[in-house]
Structures are given as structure tokens and as C-alpha cells.
Design a protein around this motif. Structure first.
Motif, PDB file in Angstrom:
ATOM      1  N   LEU A 100       0.910  -1.281   0.062  1.00  0.00           N
ATOM      2  CA  LEU A 100      -0.119  -0.052  -0.001  1.00  0.00           C
ATOM      3  C   LEU A 100       0.875   1.140   0.234  1.00  0.00           C
ATOM      4  N   THR A 104       1.023   4.166  -2.632  1.00  0.00           N
ATOM      5  CA  THR A 104       1.000   5.492  -2.477  1.00  0.00           C
ATOM      6  C   THR A 104       1.882   6.421  -3.050  1.00  0.00           C
ATOM      7  N   SER A 107       1.307   6.964  -6.688  1.00  0.00           N
ATOM      8  CA  SER A 107       0.407   7.888  -6.714  1.00  0.00           C
ATOM      9  C   SER A 107       0.760   9.256  -6.570  1.00  0.00           C
ATOM     10  N   ILE A 111       1.156  13.007  -9.391  1.00  0.00           N
ATOM     11  CA  ILE A 111       0.602  14.282  -9.107  1.00  0.00           C
ATOM     12  C   ILE A 111       1.528  15.302 -10.027  1.00  0.00           C
TER      13      ILE A 111
ATOM     14  N   ARG B   7      -6.724  10.808  -5.799  1.00  0.00           N
ATOM     15  CA  ARG B   7      -6.191   9.314  -5.706  1.00  0.00           C
ATOM     16  C   ARG B   7      -5.063   9.131  -4.620  1.00  0.00           C
ATOM     17  N   PHE B   8      -3.969  10.012  -4.731  1.00  0.00           N
ATOM     18  CA  PHE B   8      -3.076   9.991  -3.551  1.00  0.00           C
ATOM     19  C   PHE B   8      -3.588  10.181  -2.271  1.00  0.00           C
ATOM     20  N   LEU B  11      -5.431   7.031  -1.187  1.00  0.00           N
ATOM     21  CA  LEU B  11      -4.471   6.024  -0.945  1.00  0.00           C
ATOM     22  C   LEU B  11      -3.619   6.052   0.414  1.00  0.00           C
ATOM     23  N   ALA B  12      -3.208   7.343   0.605  1.00  0.00           N
ATOM     24  CA  ALA B  12      -2.554   7.976   1.856  1.00  0.00           C
ATOM     25  C   ALA B  12      -3.278   7.614   3.112  1.00  0.00           C
ATOM     26  N   LEU B  14      -5.772   5.408   3.349  1.00  0.00           N
ATOM     27  CA  LEU B  14      -5.779   4.037   3.524  1.00  0.00           C
ATOM     28  C   LEU B  14      -4.797   3.476   4.064  1.00  0.00           C
ATOM     29  N   LEU B  15      -3.464   4.085   3.855  1.00  0.00           N
ATOM     30  CA  LEU B  15      -2.415   3.623   4.401  1.00  0.00           C
ATOM     31  C   LEU B  15      -2.127   4.028   5.894  1.00  0.00           C
TER      32      LEU B  15
END
Lengths: 122, 816
Positions: A100, A104, A107, A111, B7-8, B11-12, B14-15
Motif C-alpha cells: 500500500l 501511495t 500515486s 501528481i 487518488r493520492f 491511498l495515503a 488508507l495507508l
């Protein structure tokens, strides 16, 4: 190629950094490595997953073997699991955090990535 | 662009959520789950608690509070020998070493003593009730009283401080990775050690050694039965008792007070009682003079029986400085050696049951509970608020009212809802104690006079303290703080309004019973009556021992040319005088029946039985089931719903059956017929096969004594099943010398031969380490079950071959 490089790098740096820091320091490692070495999303996830997951699985197996299962036996009984499942779950948990974090990282650099210029007017 | 940022962020988050989840503990369906990530991380989590056969402690430790270098050498049994050049450094290192081996146990005990287990275990009804009880007993108040006394003596203050410094030096250098596994499982951290915690450890011991009075149940029985019947069922003394110190010649003193106060006890029924400590907290000890031994040297043996827990209660070590050199057993939290030997003397303990705890019925003025009546006037109640913090939950607030007798442990809020009585507790645990001085001087004693002087400080639970020395003396002193009592005082709840019911001082130390070099060539004790009725003071206990002591006193006179091996064998003796006295009585009274196969088989087993409680035979299990069932039928008068009542002990029961076979209690109340002794014996015998089948069904294994007796070592937290041992196939029972029963029994065994220098052997149930991930957590269990020993060592100096054995060096800072 990039996958195995990243996986090995993550595993090695995580191994070193874990001598000093708590478990989630591995997330930072997988995150940063995937910013520095750029691949697609799936490879990013996989590098973190395998790098941390294998490290945790193999290291827990090493301790287990080295100490004749003295503590893994008791904890496996406590969690009502076979010993090998306990070690696999150890790898899986580490893998999830690493994977994960890798994703991250992917992602994050996306950006700032500029699309390649393809049109006439730009 | 926005999508990519989104999206970042997802995800961040979630982490972060995953890491948060793995970094924190939670309750799932009432089960505590440790922080999974932290716990399972192989670099810092539980796997780091795994140890190998080889010791792997920090080998060089530096601390600026040390004056000189200290060396700790481990012998072949992993027993540390501390060599320090002064006592300051010695006790520092003892604290450090005990923390290194037993940190979790060390702290858990003090949390338990102070009523703080809810802080670490969480919202659990039983744990909260336990914490409330500790608060209401005034454990912390008692510990503070003793601590205040110690602080008046600069040398003891210094020892306590240095011991605490040592523990804290160990705690200070810990990371999460190094924490004992219980901290990781329960997700908390060790606090700093304080000298109050040492006082709490001692207070905890006081409570477990004397917290077993029967006063409330006796009061219920007195009201139910009347005085005559009560005395018939619960006599203080009976023929055939063999006291620790028999009266051989007139006592050389008069008692100082023997007034007979009015016996107007409160007549009450009290329906709910607080839990008591285990009445089986007993022990054996004995010593024989050189006349009886093969070597010509005195020989001493001790095996104190306590709850069998892991980590083991005791820890083996040697302390060595220019002022002291002593080897033996210590417990986590107390400086010095508790049971052991030095170059001149050896000593050991058994509990001597004696009533050191009384209850006073308090008359409150009104529901505001602000005043109570005493000596014809009203006095204020001092209310203290107790805040019990509970992990992951809001705190529980309790309030305890203090009278001059002590805290009202029983009141309208506690225990349960059964009664509205207010009962105040008076016990020696509230008095300042100087017991650490006893250990201090025993550690340094070199002859009988030193031992006697050391025991002047024994203002503590009553103990039979056995002694042997290299100059050939053997002795046994019954020591403790003994309140002066009029006959029967303290057997029942006392009247809190009447000054005559107060304790009126204490038996002077020089009037305590003792034996020095008796003609018979031995001294011994096993929790029986300390003295007989010729002793000038009234003594009472509801938990005297009747069988082990007579077995010891039957064996020792017959023995000569005794070797340490003989004592090792004696420690695992499983012959029962109880069975010898009870079984023939039952068999003789058994009616002639037409016996079916199973009954005949049981009868044959019992008739063939030699009264030995071996693990692999069935007869002891049959006998115990029969006897228990029989007593149930016999004492049916004492089974009242919700009303706690005492039961006559087995010795009294046998005496009554022999001498009053037609007494009224034989008849069963629930049947219209009038039963005879034969009826009860036969009815209970007939029920054995059904009971056996029921037991086998519940336990899914064939019955034999080992299975039925179910000897197990239970981890202190009680809730972590894999940290306990399995059932150990062991013989023994509470009534035989090898007093193993359930999770109770010999918490250590020690034998010392008083040669010059002395030689000693020991063992304990468990091991040196408190870590369930260490082979040394339970590596002595097998030896202990089999009755095997290893040699203990008292080294005069650091062994010459330093390189060959494992050692730790403690260096002062800056390095010399």
C-alpha cells in the motif's frame, strides 16, 4: 527488472531501518523507493508487498527456526493458528503495509508528472 | 490533476488507517487483541522475546551511580552470583538482575497488591472486584506504614533506594523490542520502580499468608447451631495433635494478660463474603542434629507450599560483598535472600496458622455514615475515595470508611448485595513492619544468637522459622506479631462498640515458643498447632494442619545416619496418614451389599491400596471422591443456600465419627428416614461409579490420581492459556509431605548440609527466567516433578576460570 531492483532495495533498507524504528518505518521506505524508481502502479504495489512481505516472512521464519519455535508455538496456540500460518500472516501483514505504501508512492509522483507534449499547438 | 491528487489522498489515508489499525490494541467480542503490527513485526514484536539455550543478556552495563565494578557470574544452572565491593553496589545489582529476569512479574505483583489490575487488563467484573478488595483491605495504607518505618533507618532506606535504582536502570534502557512479552500482549509499559512498591510486595505476601480467617462463617454457624453444637463441631484442640513446640517443661514466664471479656458477639447472618487466600498455603520444614546424620553435620530441609505460578515465585541467586555472602531464594521486589544459607547458618520457613486478622461490627449513627459508636460515644468515620482506573473505560469510584479498628471492608456497597453489615478489618497488615531487617540480619548471621536477634524484627505473619548451623545447633522459633487475646477472641466477628473487644497489645517477643537442640535430635513443622494448651496464651486458628506434620514426626525419629538423599526422598513422600485413618473407618462401616462389577472393582482397589498418592493409580481418586461425598451427606446441616458456613475439618470429622458414632448430624435432613453411619457410608460408596463416569465424561480422559489431582503451573495473568503448563503427571496431595494439589504445592525445595563450608541442593517449579519465550521459563519443571535437585553454590570469590562461564560486568561511569 525494475521490480526486482526495487524489491531488493526495499527489503535491504527496511531491514536496516527496522533495527532502529518501529514497524511502520517500512511504509516510508516503500513509499520513497517508489517515488525514486518509477514504474506502473501494479509493479509499485508488488515491489512494496514483496520487499516487506518476504523480509518479514523470512526473518520470522529465521527466528522461529533459530529458537526451536519456543515463542511461535505459544503465540500460534494463543491465536489458534498453525505455526506456519502465523508466519505467513506475518509476511502478509508486512506485505500489505509495504504494498500500500508502494502504491501511495506511485500515486504521489504521478501528481507531479507532466504529460508528454504531443499536439501541434502546445 | 485533481483526480490524481484525490487518488493520492485516498491511498495515503488508507495507508494511515492501516498503520493506525496495526499500531493499536482493541477489544473484539470481549477479547483483547494486541496492536497487531507492533506485535507481529519480527524486528520489534513478540518474536524478539524468543531466546535460545545460551544466555544473551547485555554483557557490559555502565551506570554512574556505581562506586566500583560489579561482576555477575552465572553458574551451570544459570544462577547469577553477584560479586560487589560494597553493599550499595550489591543491592543495585540485585535489583537490576531481578528486573532483567522478572520485570513483568515484578510489576504485576505490585499492581495486584495496590488494586490496579483493571488499569492493565480492562473492564472485567472479576478484576474490578479484585481491585476493590485490595483497596478496601487498605493494602497501600499498610505498605505506606511499613515504608515510613523503614525510612527512619538510614541503612535500610539506602538498601531500598539502591535496589530501586537497579530496577530503574534496567527499565530505563528498554525499548519496545526488549519489553517482556506480556507488556506487548496487553499493550502497556512498565512504570518506574519506587520503594513503596517494595513495601507493596511485602504487603501482598502478608495478605496471602494470613488472609484466611473464618470469622464471618463462624459467626453464621454460631447463630445457626448455638454454642454447644458449635464447640462440638469446631473444637480448638483434640487428642492426638502433635504441636510444633510441645510443652516439655513448664513455660518460664507468666502470660501478661488473661482477662475474660464479656462474650457478647454480634449474632448475625452474613450472606456474602469476600474471597479468602488459599487455606492450603502451608509448608514443611525440619532440621536434624549431627547425631542423626551420616556426615555428623546438621541437616536442614524446607519446602514452602504456595500457589504454583509461572513465572516462578522464587528466584535463585548469590549475593556477595565484603559484608555478606549468601545463596538462596529471593522473590521479585524484595532486597536480600529470603530462604537460604551462608557459610555458617541456614534457615527456612513454614506458615504457622494463627489468627492475626479480626472483624469488628460497626454501629453507624445513620445513613450518612459519618459517625460510628464506640466506648459509649460517637466517633467520626474517615472516608477515603478510591479511584480505580480501567483501561479503555471510565474509572470506577469506590469509597472506604476508616474507623480506629481499620477500614470497613464490608459495607452497604461491598461485597455483592447480600448484607448491609459494616465490618471493619483489624489485621497486622496495617501495622508498620520491620521484616526486611530480619532478612538483612539472617543473611549476615553466623550462629544461633544472630538468628535469634534477626527474628526480633519479625513483626509479620506467623512463621515457623527453622535453623541449622555449622557449629551443630538446630532450632525452630515460632515468630510473628501475635495480638493478646482472651479465650475465643477473634474466632467470631467482634463487637466494634466495646473497648474490651479491641486488641490489647501483643505477646512479648521473648514469650514466643521455640526449640533449641531438643533431646529428640530434630525440629520440624508443617502448619500444625504451634503450641499445646499448656502455653500460657490463647492461640487460635481455623486452618491447622493435621496429617503432614505427623508423617514427618513419624519418619524422623526412625531415621538415623541420614544423608541429604534421604531428605530428597522424604520431600516427595506421598504416604497419607489421613487415608490411613479414614479409609479403614469407611470400609468397616460399609454395609454388606450385593456389589455389581464396577463397585466390586472399586472396593478391591481400595482394599489393596497402601495409602500412597501415586499419579498412575486409581485408588486415591476413588477414596477422595468417596470421602468428599460422605462428608457432604454427613454435614448436610451446614449446607445453607447463600449462607457461608464452615465445615468441620477432616481430623475433627474422624474424631467425631469414632467417638460419637450416633450423633445427631449423621441423620440426613432431606430424607424422612433416620440414617445411620452405615447408611451414609454405603450411600456415598454407591455413588462412586457415577461420579467417576461424570468426571471422565467432563475431562475426556480416564480417571487416575495424576489426572484427578491436575497439577499445573498457571501463568500469573491467568488468561494466557499457552503460557501455562499442561497437567503434570505428579503424585501428592495436600495431606502428604509432597503437598501437590491442583495449582498449589512446593514452591521451592531446599536441603542444606551444615558442613564447613555448607553444601546445598535446590529446585523450583519453573525456572530462572520470567520469559515464556525462554527455555529457562520452565526448564526445572521436570526435575521438580520427579523430586530431583541440582547443587547450589556459595562461592567465596569470583571463580578463577572467568572466561569459561557467562558473566555480566557492571561498570561505574566514567570508566576507570
Amino acid at each position: 527488472m525494475k521490480l526486482s531492483t526495487k524489491t531488493i532495495l526495499i527489503a535491504i533498507i527496511a531491514f536496516i531501518i527496522q533495527q532502529y524504528f518501529t514497524f511502520w518505518s517500512v511504509a516510508l521506505v516503500a513509499f520513497l523507493i517508489n517515488i525514486l524508481i518509477r514504474t506502473g502502479g501494479f509493479t509499485s504495489f508488488l515491489s512494496g508487498f514483496l520487499g516487506v512481505g518476504l523480509l518479514w516472512f523470512l526473518y520470522s521464519m529465521y527466528i522461529d527456526q533459530n529458537t526451536l519455535g519456543i515463542i511461535t508455538d505459544r503465540i500460534a496456540t494463543l491465536f489458534q493458528l498453525p505455526r506456519v500460518s502465523l508466519l505467513l500472516i506475518t509476511g502478509l501483514l508486512g506485505g500489505l503495509v509495504g504494498g500500500l505504501a508502494g502504491l501511495t508512492g506511485f500515486s504521489f509522483y504521478k501528481i507531479f508528472e507532466r504529460k508528454k507534449l504531443t499536439g501541434y499547438y502546445h | 490533476m485533481m483526480l490524481k491528487i484525490l487518488r493520492f489522498i485516498i491511498l495515503a489515508s488508507l495507508l494511515t488507517a492501516l498503520i493506525y489499525f496495526l499500531n493499536n490494541s482493541r477489544e473484539i467480542k470481549g477479547t483483547h487483541v494486541p496492536p497487531l503490527g507492533k506485535f507481529i513485526d519480527p524486528f520489534n514484536g513478540y518474536l524478539q522475546n524468543a531466546e535460545t539455550e545460551n544466555l544473551s543478556y547485555e554483557e557490559i552495563i555502565a551506570d554512574s551511580s556505581l562506586q566500583k565494578q560489579v561482576t555477575v557470574v552465572y553458574d551451570s544452572n544459570n544462577i547469577p552470583h553477584i560479586f560487589a565491593e560494597n553493599d550499595d553496589d550489591l543491592y543495585f545489582t540485585q535489583g537490576y538482575i531481578i528486573a532483567q529476569h522478572r520485570l513483568w512479574q515484578l510489576e504485576f505483583q505490585t499492581h495486584a497488591a495496590a488494586g490496579r489490575l483493571s488499569e492493565i487488563i480492562g473492564n472485567n467484573e472479576n478484576i474490578i472486584a479484585f481491585d476493590r478488595l485490595q483497596r478496601r483491605l487498605g493494602m497501600v495504607e499498610g505498605a505506606k506504614a511499613s515504608l515510613e518505618e523503614y525510612l527512619k533507618h538510614p541503612e535500610m532506606k539506602q538498601i531500598l533506594n539502591r535496589y530501586a535504582d537497579g530496577i530503574n536502570a534496567y527499565i530505563d534502557q528498554l525499548n519496545y523490542k526488549d519489553l517482556p512479552i506480556e507488556y506487548k500482549l496487553l499493550d502497556y509499559k512498565p512504570e518506574k520502580w519506587t520503594i513503596l512498591k517494595t513495601a507493596l510486595v511485602l504487603e501482598y505476601m502478608v495478605n496471602s499468608l494470613i488472609g484466611w480467617d473464618n470469622d464471618v462463617a463462624n459467626t453464621n454457624a454460631l447463630k445457626l447451631l448455638g454454642k454447644e453444637k458449635f464447640n462440638f463441631l469446631f473444637p480448638d484442640n483434640l487428642p492426638g495433635i502433635d504441636p510444633v513446640v510441645p510443652t516439655l517443661r513448664p513455660w518460664a514466664f507468666d502470660s501478661i494478660r488473661h482477662i475474660n471479656a464479656d462474650n457478647n458477639y454480634p449474632y448475625d447472618f452474613i450472606y456474602d463474603t469476600i474471597p479468602r487466600s488459599n487455606p492450603q498455603n502451608g509448608s514443611n520444614n525440619w532440621a536434624v542434629s549431627g547425631k542423626k546424620t551420616k556426615s555428623g553435620y546438621a541437616l536442614l530441609a524446607n519446602d514452602p507450599h504456595l500457589g504454583l505460578n509461572l513465572p516462578s515465585l522464587w528466584f535463585l541467586m548469590q549475593l556477595h560483598s565484603p559484608n555478606v555472602s549468601v545463596t538462596g531464594y529471593t522473590f521479585a521486589g524484595a532486597p536480600g535472600i529470603i530462604i537460604g544459607y551462608n557459610n555458617k547458618i541456614s534457615w527456612g520457613f513454614t506458615n504457622s496458622p494463627r489468627d492475626q486478622r479480626d472483624w469488628y461490627k460497626i454501629q453507624l449513627k445513620d445513613d450518612s455514615r459519618k459517625e460510628y459508636f464506640y466506648d459509649s460515644t460517637w466517633h467520626p468515620v474517615a472516608w477515603k475515595t478510591e479511584v480505580i482506573r480501567i483501561k479503555n473505560s471510565s474509572p470506577f469510584i469506590d469509597s472506604v470508611g476508616y474507623t480506629h479498628h481499620g477500614p470497613m471492608v464490608y459495607d452497604h456497597q461491598f461485597p455483592g448485595n447480600g448484607s448491609n453489615e459494616s465490618l471493619a478489618l483489624k489485621w497486622i497488615g496495617h501495622l508498620p513492619s520491620r521484616v526486611l531487617f530480619s532478612f538483612y540480619y539472617l543473611n549476615r548471621a553466623s550462629n544461633y544468637q544472630d538468628y535469634e536477634k534477626a527474628l526480633k524484627y519479625w513483626d509479620a505473619p506467623s512463621q515457623n522459622i527453622v535453623f541449622a548451623s555449622t557449629n551443630g545447633d538446630i532450632a525452630l522459633r515460632v515468630e510473628g506479631t501475635f495480638p493478646l487475646k482472651w479465650p475465643q477472641q477473634g474466632k467470631f466477628i467482634l463487637d466494634g462498640t466495646n473497648p474490651n473487644h479491641d486488641w490489647a497489645g501483643f505477646i512479648p517477643h521473648e514469650h514466643n515458643a521455640f526449640m533449641l537442640n531438643p533431646e529428640r535430635g530434630f525440629v520440624s513443622s508443617a502448619n500444625q498447632h504451634a503450641v499445646d494448651t499448656n502455653y500460657p496464651y490463647y492461640t487460635y486458628s481455623s486452618t491447622n494442619e493435621y496429617y503432614r506434620n505427623r508423617r514427618i514426626n513419624r519418619l524422623l525419629p526412625e531415621m538415623s545416619n541420614i544423608t541429604p538423599k534421604d531428605f530428597m526422598k522424604m520431600h516427595t513422600d506421598v504416604y497419607s496418614i489421613k487415608a490411613e485413618e479414614v479409609l479403614p473407618l469407611l470400609l468397616d462401616s460399609l454395609g454388606t451389599l450385593s456389589l455389581t462389577g464396577k463397585h466390586q472393582e472399586i472396593l478391591n482397589e481400595l482394599k489393596r491400596w497402601d495409602y500412597q498418592y501415586h499419579p498412575n493409580i486409581k485408588a486415591p481418586a476413588y477414596f477422595e471422591l468417596w470421602w468428599k461425598q460422605f462428608q457432604g451427606l454427613l454435614w448436610d446441616e451446614l449446607k445453607k443456600q447463600n449462607l457461608p458456613l464452615p465445615k468441620p475439618n477432616e481430623f475433627t470429622t474422624t474424631y467425631i465419627l469414632r467417638n460419637h458414632p450416633g450423633n445427631e448430624f449423621i441423620d440426613r435432613l432431606e430424607t424422612p428416614e433416620k440414617e445411620t453411619l452405615t447408611d451414609l457410608v454405603t450411600q456415598s460408596f454407591t455413588s462412586i461409579p457415577g461420579l467417576v463416569a461424570g468426571w471422565e465424561d467432563r475431562n475426556k480422559k480416564a480417571i487416575n490420581w495424576g489426572n484427578y489431582n491436575n497439577v499445573r503451573l498457571i501463568h500469573l495473568a491467568r488468561v494466557i492459556e499457552p503460557f501455562n503448563t499442561q497437567t503434570l503427571a505428579s503424585g501428592g496431595s495436600g495431606d502428604v509431605i509432597n503437598a501437590l494439589k491442583g495449582s498449589h504445592g512446593p514452591s521451592l525445595r531446599m536441603i542444606v548440609e551444615m558442613s564447613q563450608p555448607p553444601k546445598a541442593w535446590g529446585v523450583l517449579p519453573g525456572g530462572q527466567s520470567g520469559n515464556p519465550g525462554s527455555p529457562r521459563y520452565d526448564n526445572w519443571v521436570e526435575k521438580w516433578v520427579k523430586g530431583e535437585y541440582f547443587e547450589l553454590y556459595l562461592w567465596d570469590a569470583k571463580p578463577a576460570d572467568e572466561l569459561s562461564s557467562y558473566q555480566q560486568l557492571f561498570n561505574p561511569l566514567p570508566l576507570p
